[in-house]
Design an enzyme around this catalytic site. Structure first.
Site, PDB file in Angstrom:
ATOM      1  N   GLU A  52      38.415  34.337  46.880  1.00 36.13           N
ATOM      2  CA  GLU A  52      39.096  34.191  45.591  1.00 36.13           C
ATOM      3  C   GLU A  52      40.173  35.267  45.580  1.00 36.13           C
ATOM      4  O   GLU A  52      39.905  36.418  45.306  1.00 36.13           O
ATOM      5  CB  GLU A  52      38.132  34.401  44.415  1.00 36.13           C
ATOM      6  CG  GLU A  52      38.821  34.107  43.090  1.00 36.13           C
ATOM      7  CD  GLU A  52      38.230  34.828  41.886  1.00 36.13           C
ATOM      8  OE1 GLU A  52      38.392  34.341  40.771  1.00 36.13           O
ATOM      9  OE2 GLU A  52      37.626  35.915  42.045  1.00 36.13           O
TER      10      GLU A  52
ATOM     11  N   ASP B 199      27.740  33.298  46.574  1.00 32.60           N
ATOM     12  CA  ASP B 199      28.858  34.017  45.956  1.00 32.60           C
ATOM     13  C   ASP B 199      28.692  35.494  46.305  1.00 32.60           C
ATOM     14  O   ASP B 199      27.594  36.039  46.187  1.00 32.60           O
ATOM     15  CB  ASP B 199      28.819  33.810  44.436  1.00 32.60           C
ATOM     16  CG  ASP B 199      30.204  33.795  43.824  1.00 32.60           C
ATOM     17  OD1 ASP B 199      30.977  34.725  44.109  1.00 32.60           O
ATOM     18  OD2 ASP B 199      30.510  32.859  43.061  1.00 32.60           O
TER      19      ASP B 199
ATOM     20  N   ASP C  86      34.283  36.936  45.790  1.00 32.97           N
ATOM     21  CA  ASP C  86      34.764  37.128  44.429  1.00 32.97           C
ATOM     22  C   ASP C  86      35.793  38.250  44.303  1.00 32.97           C
ATOM     23  O   ASP C  86      35.593  39.343  44.846  1.00 32.97           O
ATOM     24  CB  ASP C  86      33.536  37.477  43.566  1.00 32.97           C
ATOM     25  CG  ASP C  86      33.849  37.563  42.090  1.00 32.97           C
ATOM     26  OD1 ASP C  86      34.086  36.508  41.490  1.00 32.97           O
ATOM     27  OD2 ASP C  86      33.865  38.691  41.546  1.00 32.97           O
TER      28      ASP C  86
ATOM     29  N   HIS D  14      34.592  27.267  37.637  1.00 36.58           N
ATOM     30  CA  HIS D  14      33.886  27.826  36.477  1.00 36.58           C
ATOM     31  C   HIS D  14      34.742  28.784  35.649  1.00 36.58           C
ATOM     32  O   HIS D  14      34.288  29.278  34.627  1.00 36.58           O
ATOM     33  CB  HIS D  14      32.625  28.548  36.962  1.00 36.58           C
ATOM     34  CG  HIS D  14      32.967  29.781  37.752  1.00 36.58           C
ATOM     35  ND1 HIS D  14      33.601  29.721  38.976  1.00 36.58           N
ATOM     36  CD2 HIS D  14      32.825  31.094  37.478  1.00 36.58           C
ATOM     37  CE1 HIS D  14      33.819  30.939  39.412  1.00 36.58           C
ATOM     38  NE2 HIS D  14      33.354  31.800  38.530  1.00 36.58           N
ATOM     39  N   ASP D  15      35.942  29.087  36.116  1.00 38.68           N
ATOM     40  CA  ASP D  15      36.842  29.973  35.360  1.00 38.68           C
ATOM     41  C   ASP D  15      37.999  29.213  34.723  1.00 38.68           C
ATOM     42  O   ASP D  15      38.869  29.807  34.090  1.00 38.68           O
ATOM     43  CB  ASP D  15      37.466  31.028  36.293  1.00 38.68           C
ATOM     44  CG  ASP D  15      36.449  32.026  36.808  1.00 38.68           C
ATOM     45  OD1 ASP D  15      35.463  32.301  36.102  1.00 38.68           O
ATOM     46  OD2 ASP D  15      36.643  32.542  37.931  1.00 38.68           O
TER      47      ASP D  15
HETATM   48  C1  GLC Z   1      35.807  36.128  39.427  1.00 41.19           C
HETATM   49  C2  GLC Z   1      34.796  35.140  38.917  1.00 41.19           C
HETATM   50  C3  GLC Z   1      34.689  35.261  37.440  1.00 41.19           C
HETATM   51  C4  GLC Z   1      34.231  36.655  37.113  1.00 41.19           C
HETATM   52  C5  GLC Z   1      35.103  37.713  37.774  1.00 41.19           C
HETATM   53  C6  GLC Z   1      34.428  39.040  37.797  1.00 41.19           C
HETATM   54  O1  GLC Z   1      37.071  35.882  38.960  1.00 41.19           O
HETATM   55  O2  GLC Z   1      35.134  33.848  39.339  1.00 41.19           O
HETATM   56  O3  GLC Z   1      33.846  34.309  36.875  1.00 41.19           O
HETATM   57  O4  GLC Z   1      34.246  36.857  35.729  1.00 41.19           O
HETATM   58  O5  GLC Z   1      35.404  37.420  39.120  1.00 41.19           O
HETATM   59  O6  GLC Z   1      33.401  39.075  38.738  1.00 41.19           O
END
Ligand code: GLC
Ligand code: CA
Length: 556
Positions: free
Chosen positions: A256, A98, A199, A328-329
């Protein structure tokens, strides 16, 4: 389309804190992952994305990194990481890390130095900006609530944080910052990892004027993503990132990406895009509300299907997306996308099938392959997630009762997907010998890997067959590169599509409704490739009878 080494991969996301604890401290770890590599190999996995395992104060569960070159001691050591890499290689599994580079942790050395000397070099690593008449520089609301601006102690400056105040945003305008980040990325790639999941990357480009926007909530603030949507120029940073790092290694990258400008799709993930692929979140954002979790809508089958279909059709021949049911979100897909009557093993298999055979790279999130579900909590303190605490408060502020606010968390909390992996029916689901950092979902006695391994009809064994079909030498070309052709688009029960490459066509037919349905195809059915039934109700020439929750894949 030019073929790439990652096009035919099936990926799996590990949330390390909750996957497998090897030493009884209640926290999943690298040795735990190593011990489960055979399990993943057997499932058919080629690539593992591991959520952050770097040193971190865990304010946002590891998405706040205090040292990019160290493994969090909770998870193990760098030697153990190297061992993981080696053991994964032996099994032809790629490790994907990640990459959290929009922000770091406030405990990172850079930020600590910046605070020590707010006029010095390290302040330039962040956005230290002067306030306006005793107020913050602008009226942005952060993702986790409250202003994006926090006072720099002892000055009249504020620093910017799109997420929590312990996650200060890195200043990508500063060439030194970019260089530091690129060096770090290359250091990991030199180790031999397959690539990165990237991310929150859309946030790296800021409008340095930090203009105020029309308030969009009772707090008088405006969501910070508004600035991200309005500003141009992110391409310069992303192009450089790719050139200086990923491209040199032919690395796999999955972004993402939310809030992208539509016309930038090919720039982002086309043949020469910044990333290999990005997640298709179109079906996931459908139900969300700007007011918060308490205000989310139920999934509307037709709209959900239409969102998936339109992404698939639009991306055809142009880009390759990554498909997920959950991560995970997000809450668990089995609790979210299946209608009440289908929340059972048959329904879970049906949902998995329609998702995994789409065009794109499937990412399976840990526990999805056994049908893990959302988890109800009696008290907000049973959660351990900054976003859940925030959303709970938002719900209370909107006038909801505690029970109603908890119910919103039950439907939407990120912790629904973060409960420990359910390995067996023993204490703590076999995840730990100690006390798990987050309580297990009580349904582990009914839903767990060990029981499902023994049952040929289990969700787990079905997922294995499903992945095997995707990779079958005879069908691979169809499922990886074949065209996507929507079917029964307006039907309120049927989810159906065809995948076609050359002379070969596979058709996926699923009945999400409560009534039995007869589906007619325009060609004769040759063969059943996969079914979630012991005995199918009926198949004849070009007709299939589908019971509720039935899914079948046929060739025509
Ligand atoms: C992304 C991650 C999430 C995190 C955010 C800040 O959206 O998937 O879990 O809280 O970024 O890093
Ligand atoms: Ca541990």
């Amino acid at each position: 389309m030019q073929k790439k080494w990652w096009h035919d991969k099936v990926a799996y996301q590990i949330y390390p804190k909750s996957f497998m604890d090897s030493n009884g401290d209640g926290i999943g770890d690298l040795r735990g992952i190593i011990g489960k590599l055979d399990y993943l190999k057997e499932l058919g996995i080629d690539m593992i994305w591991i959520s952050p395992i770097y040193q971190s104060p865990f304010i946002d569960q590891g998405y706040d990194i205090s040292d990019y070159y160290k493994i969090a001691e909770e998870f193990g050591t760098m030697e153990e990481f190297d061992l993981l890499l080696e053991e994964a290689k032996k099994r032809e599994i790629q490790i994907v890390m990640d990459l959290v580079i929009n922000h770091c942790s406030s405990k990172h050395e850079w930020f600590q130095k910046a605070l020590d000397d707010p006029a010095g070099e390290y302040a330039e690593y962040f956005y230290f900006v002067k306030g306006k008449d005793g107020n913050p520089p602008s009226n942005y609301r952060s993702y986790f609530g409250g202003s994006t601006w926090e006072k720099v102690p002892g000055t009249d400056n504020y620093y910017l944080h799109m997420f929590a105040k312990e996650q200060p945003d890195l200043n990508w305008e500063n060439p030194k910052v970019r260089k530091e980040l690129f060096d770090m990325v290359n250091w990991w790639l030199d180790k031999g990892i397959g690539g990165f999941r990237i991310d929150a990357i859309i946030n790296i480009k800021k409008d340095l004027a930090f203009p105020d926007f029309e308030p969009d909530g009772p707090d008088g603030m405006c969501r910070a993503t508004k600035m991200v949507e309005e500003v141009d120029g992110i391409g310069k940073f992303l192009g450089e990132l790719k050139r200086e790092t990923f491209a040199k290694y032919d690395a796999f990258t999955v972004g993402e990406v939310f809030n992208m400008k539509e016309e930038e799709l090919e720039e982002f993930v086309g043949e020469d895009g910044y990333f290999s692929t990005m997640f298709d979140f179109q079906p996931h954002i459908l139900t969300s509300s700007e007011n918060g979790w308490y205000d989310t809508r139920e999934v509307d089958f037709l709209k959900w299907k239409a969102a998936i279909f339109s992404s698939q059709v639009e991306c055809q021949d142009r880009v390759f997306l990554a498909n997920i049911i959950e991560n995970h979100d997000e809450p668990r897909g089995a609790s979210r996308y299946l209608p009440e009557h289908a929340r059972n093993p048959q329904g879970v298999k049906m949902l998995g099938t329609v998702s995994i055979l789409l065009r794109g790279i499937p990412f399976i999130y840990q526990g999805q392959e056994i049908g893990m579900t959302n988890c109800r909590r009696e008290d907000i303190h049973d959660y351990d997630d900054i976003d859940t605490y925030h959303q709970y408060q938002v719900a209370l502020d909107a006038g909801l009762s505690k029970e109603e606010a908890l119910d919103a968390c039950y439907r939407f909390s990120r912790d629904n997907a973060r409960t420990p992996m359910q390995w067996n029916a023993e204490k703590n689901a076999g995840f730990t010998m100690g006390k798990p950092w987050l309580a297990v979902n009580e349904n582990y006695r009914e839903i767990n890997v060990e029981d499902q391994e023994k049952d040929p009809n289990s969700v787990l064994n079905y997922y294995k067959r499903l992945i095997r079909l995707r990779k079958d030498s005879e069908w691979k070309e169809v499922f990886v590169y074949g065209n996507f052709l929507p079917m029964y688009e307006k039907d309120e029960q049927i989810f159906a599509y065809a995948r076609k490459a050359g002379e070969k066509t596979a058709v996926v037919l699923a009945n999400f409704g409560e009534k039995e349905m007869v589906v007619e195809l325009d060609k004769k059915i040759r063969k059943v490739l996969l079914s979630n039934q012991d005995k199918m109700a009926g198949i004849d020439e070009n007709k299939v009878i589908l019971k509720p929750c039935e899914v079948v894949v046929v060739s025509i």
